[in-house]
Design a protein around this motif. Structure first.
Motif, short mmCIF file in Angstrom:
data_model
loop_
_atom_site.label_atom_id
_atom_site.label_comp_id
_atom_site.label_asym_id
_atom_site.label_seq_id
_atom_site.Cartn_x
_atom_site.Cartn_y
_atom_site.Cartn_z
N TRP A 26 0.73 -1.59 -0.07
CA TRP A 26 -0.09 -0.21 0.19
C TRP A 26 0.63 1.07 -0.29
N GLN A 27 1.38 1.62 0.94
CA GLN A 27 2.83 2.35 1.30
C GLN A 27 3.24 2.52 -0.53
N SER A 28 3.90 1.71 -1.66
CA SER A 28 4.50 1.93 -2.96
C SER A 28 3.37 2.42 -3.47
N GLN A 29 2.27 1.30 -3.10
CA GLN A 29 0.74 2.05 -4.40
C GLN A 29 0.08 3.27 -4.48
N LEU A 30 0.49 4.17 -2.81
CA LEU A 30 0.25 5.13 -2.25
C LEU A 30 0.63 6.47 -3.07
N SER A 31 2.33 5.97 -2.29
CA SER A 31 3.75 6.71 -3.55
C SER A 31 3.52 6.59 -4.78
N ASN A 32 3.29 6.37 -5.65
CA ASN A 32 2.90 5.58 -6.93
C ASN A 32 1.59 6.30 -7.70
N TRP A 33 0.41 6.78 -6.79
CA TRP A 33 -0.80 7.86 -7.40
C TRP A 33 0.06 9.14 -6.87
N VAL A 34 0.77 9.57 -6.08
CA VAL A 34 0.90 10.25 -5.43
C VAL A 34 1.93 11.22 -6.67
N LYS A 35 2.58 10.18 -7.09
CA LYS A 35 4.08 10.90 -8.47
C LYS A 35 2.56 10.64 -9.42
N LEU A 36 1.91 10.31 -9.92
CA LEU A 36 1.36 9.99 -10.94
C LEU A 36 -0.15 11.67 -10.61
N LEU A 37 -0.33 11.71 -9.62
CA LEU A 37 -0.83 13.17 -9.77
C LEU A 37 -0.92 14.22 -9.59
N LEU A 38 1.10 14.67 -9.67
CA LEU A 38 1.71 15.23 -9.58
C LEU A 38 2.25 15.51 -11.17
N ALA A 39 2.04 14.81 -11.86
CA ALA A 39 2.27 14.73 -13.24
C ALA A 39 1.52 15.05 -13.80
N TYR A 40 0.12 14.23 -13.74
CA TYR A 40 -0.61 14.48 -14.44
C TYR A 40 -1.21 16.11 -14.18
N CYS A 41 -1.45 16.83 -13.41
CA CYS A 41 -1.77 17.87 -13.05
C CYS A 41 -0.80 19.05 -13.42
N HIS A 73 1.21 18.29 -16.07
CA HIS A 73 1.17 18.67 -17.82
C HIS A 73 -0.39 18.75 -18.27
N ASN A 74 -1.11 18.85 -17.68
CA ASN A 74 -2.35 19.23 -17.85
C ASN A 74 -2.71 20.90 -16.90
N ARG A 75 -1.59 21.28 -16.65
CA ARG A 75 -1.82 22.52 -15.43
C ARG A 75 -2.54 22.91 -15.00
N ILE A 76 -3.10 21.73 -14.07
CA ILE A 76 -4.79 21.75 -13.13
C ILE A 76 -3.88 22.28 -12.39
N TRP A 77 -4.11 23.52 -11.87
CA TRP A 77 -4.47 23.82 -10.64
C TRP A 77 -5.29 23.53 -9.40
N ILE A 78 -6.07 23.71 -9.21
CA ILE A 78 -6.96 22.66 -8.49
C ILE A 78 -8.10 22.06 -9.02
N LEU A 79 -7.54 20.52 -8.36
CA LEU A 79 -8.50 19.07 -8.79
C LEU A 79 -9.62 19.46 -7.43
N SER A 80 -10.71 18.67 -8.40
CA SER A 80 -11.94 18.00 -7.50
C SER A 80 -11.64 17.11 -6.86
N PRO A 81 -11.79 17.10 -5.67
CA PRO A 81 -11.92 15.67 -4.92
C PRO A 81 -12.70 14.48 -6.05
N ASP A 82 -13.40 14.59 -6.99
CA ASP A 82 -13.55 12.98 -7.42
C ASP A 82 -12.33 13.59 -8.67
N GLY A 83 -10.98 14.50 -8.53
CA GLY A 83 -10.41 13.80 -9.24
C GLY A 83 -10.43 14.23 -11.29
#
Lengths: 200, 245
Positions: free
Chosen positions: A28-43, A45-55
């Protein structure tokens, strides 16, 4: 026109269990850190400043968008939902991911009491944004002159900079940090609102 | 006050001149970067042909080897790849301890780095993918044989990495405990479909549900399998080797 290539998802994103919280804590720790990495890269790339909690993106700007319409939404797709493999993460899991980012200083709820307002995703830390703006002002020889917020955020000179079109509230946080770090002075209007800054 | 005016007047702040200076500066930096890039490439190629000529000496003389590796590193050249050489020159080359030990260390690192994801069971096909992720066409790729031979070399140092063959697939195992026959069966099925489920094990191998459940639950708590609760029928247990298939 925004014609950059689409975001490349990591191989993990097509692995169905990535969307179910793993019971093994190390996994889970590894899964979690991969999600964090993905969210940062995704935002980023798409220049997202604010994400809604539903993604889905709440505030995003293309680099070339010079209109003042900051609310335009590039897509209604949620990063938490993978249509291709028909998997999506549950709200309690996404909340845990986002709160982990907050505790790591990589995100901040716009209003901690009302998550619907969205969450700032700091694909660069505020510190890094402050340095980036400071360096840009210095490199373009604009220190010691007063720059309006508009000039920095929307100006032609900075239009290829990553902070171009930054979310207004986030931008103010960066400016306030620059003041705290002694990099800049705030210039205020008669009514007390921030009119510009001067880098010293 | 000597300040510039605020408000609408300040929009004229960016003079055309200022912008031109910036553009000029940027194109200057760009051409400098391009030149450097070419120079580095020339030097990298020189390093490679030097390594080809002096491979024997590099691998037999420790001091020379360290110096050579240092030079490689400062030019962002992977000395391991240089020593490996291309396929042609390697046919005649004698066995190269330096190369296999070096590659062995890298394989060990990859096993450690991926352990949180795969619980210490890494398929050899995935390993070679990771090893060649940034492969430079000049040097060719690390082959399965390169990898296997390096693991044999590591064995002289201890038993941390073992090669196990399950079904038709080879794995590197870095967990101390051995896999029992039921676990081997599960991995074998995973090698074909990516996942197993309790129903699938029951229907295909005649296992009782509790037997299937205890095997996969153990494997989940060892980090070897990941659970997926979003199948419409039942919980699926996935093999992380499927991620980079």
């Amino acid at each position: 026109m925004d014609n950059k290539p689409p975001f490349t998802y990591p191989a993990l994103y097509d692995f169905p269990p990535f969307f179910t919280k793993q019971p093994n804590s190390q996994t889970w720790q590894s899964q979690l850190s991969n999600w964090v990495k993905l969210l940062l890269a995704y935002c980023k790339h798409n220049r997202i400043w604010i994400l809604s909690p539903d993604g889905t993106p709440l505030t995003a700007t293309s680099n070339d968008d010079d209109s003042d319409n900051e609310e335009f939404v590039p897509s209604t797709e949620s990063i938490f939902n993978n249509e291709k493999i028909q998997r999506s993460i549950k709200p309690d899991m996404s909340l845990e991911i986002l709160n982990t980012m907050v505790s790591q200083g990589k995100a901040k709820w716009k209003d901690p009491k009302n998550h619907k307002m969205g969450i700032y995703i700091y694909w660069y830390s505020l510190e890094a944004w402050a340095d980036m703006i400071y360096d840009w002002i210095e490199n373009t020889g604009q220190q010691n002159s007063v720059l309006t917020i508009y000039e920095i955020r929307k100006g032609e000179l900075g239009h290829n900079q990553e902070f171009h079109n930054m979310d207004m509230d986030m931008f103010i946080s960066v400016l306030e940090l620059m003041v705290k770090k002694g990099q800049a002075q705030l210039i205020r209007d008669e009514d007390g609102s921030i009119a510009g800054i001067k880098v010293v | 006050m000597g300040m510039k005016k605020l408000g609408l007047n300040s929009f004229n702040n960016i003079s055309q001149e200022q912008k031109q200076f910036q553009d000029l500066g940027q194109s200057f930096l760009q051409s400098q970067a391009n030149q450097l890039e070419t120079q580095i490439q020339v030097f990298q190629n020189a390093l490679i042909s030097f390594a080809k000529q002096h491979r024997e000496e590099i691998s037999s003389n420790a001091k020379f080897r360290i110096e050579f590796s240092n030079v490689c590193r400062s030019f962002n050249v992977d000395s391991l790849r240089v020593l490996k050489g291309d396929e042609e020159s390697r046919k005649g080359a004698s066995k190269n301890d330096t190369f296999y030990y070096g590659l062995g260390v890298r394989i060990f690192q990859i096993c450690q780095e991926t352990k949180d994801i795969n619980g210490g069971l890494l398929s050899v096909s995935e390993l070679t993918k990771v090893l060649n992720a940034d492969a430079d066409p000049v040097f060719g790729k690390f082959s399965r044989e390169d990898a296997m031979k390096s693991v044999e070399y590591l064995k002289q140092l201890g038993d941390e990495i073992q090669i196990v063959t399950i079904g038709k697939k080879e794995y590197l195992k870095t967990i101390p405990q051995s896999l029992n026959t039921d676990e081997v069966k599960v991995i074998e099925v995973c090698g074909l479909m990516g996942f197993v489920s309790i129903g699938l094990l029951r229907d295909n191998f005649g296992w009782k549900s509790y037997r299937a459940k205890s095997v996969v639950d153990d494997m989940v708590s060892n980090g070897i399998l990941w659970i997926d609760d979003q199948d419409e029928h039942e919980r699926l247990f996935w093999d992380p080797a499927w991620i980079n298939r």
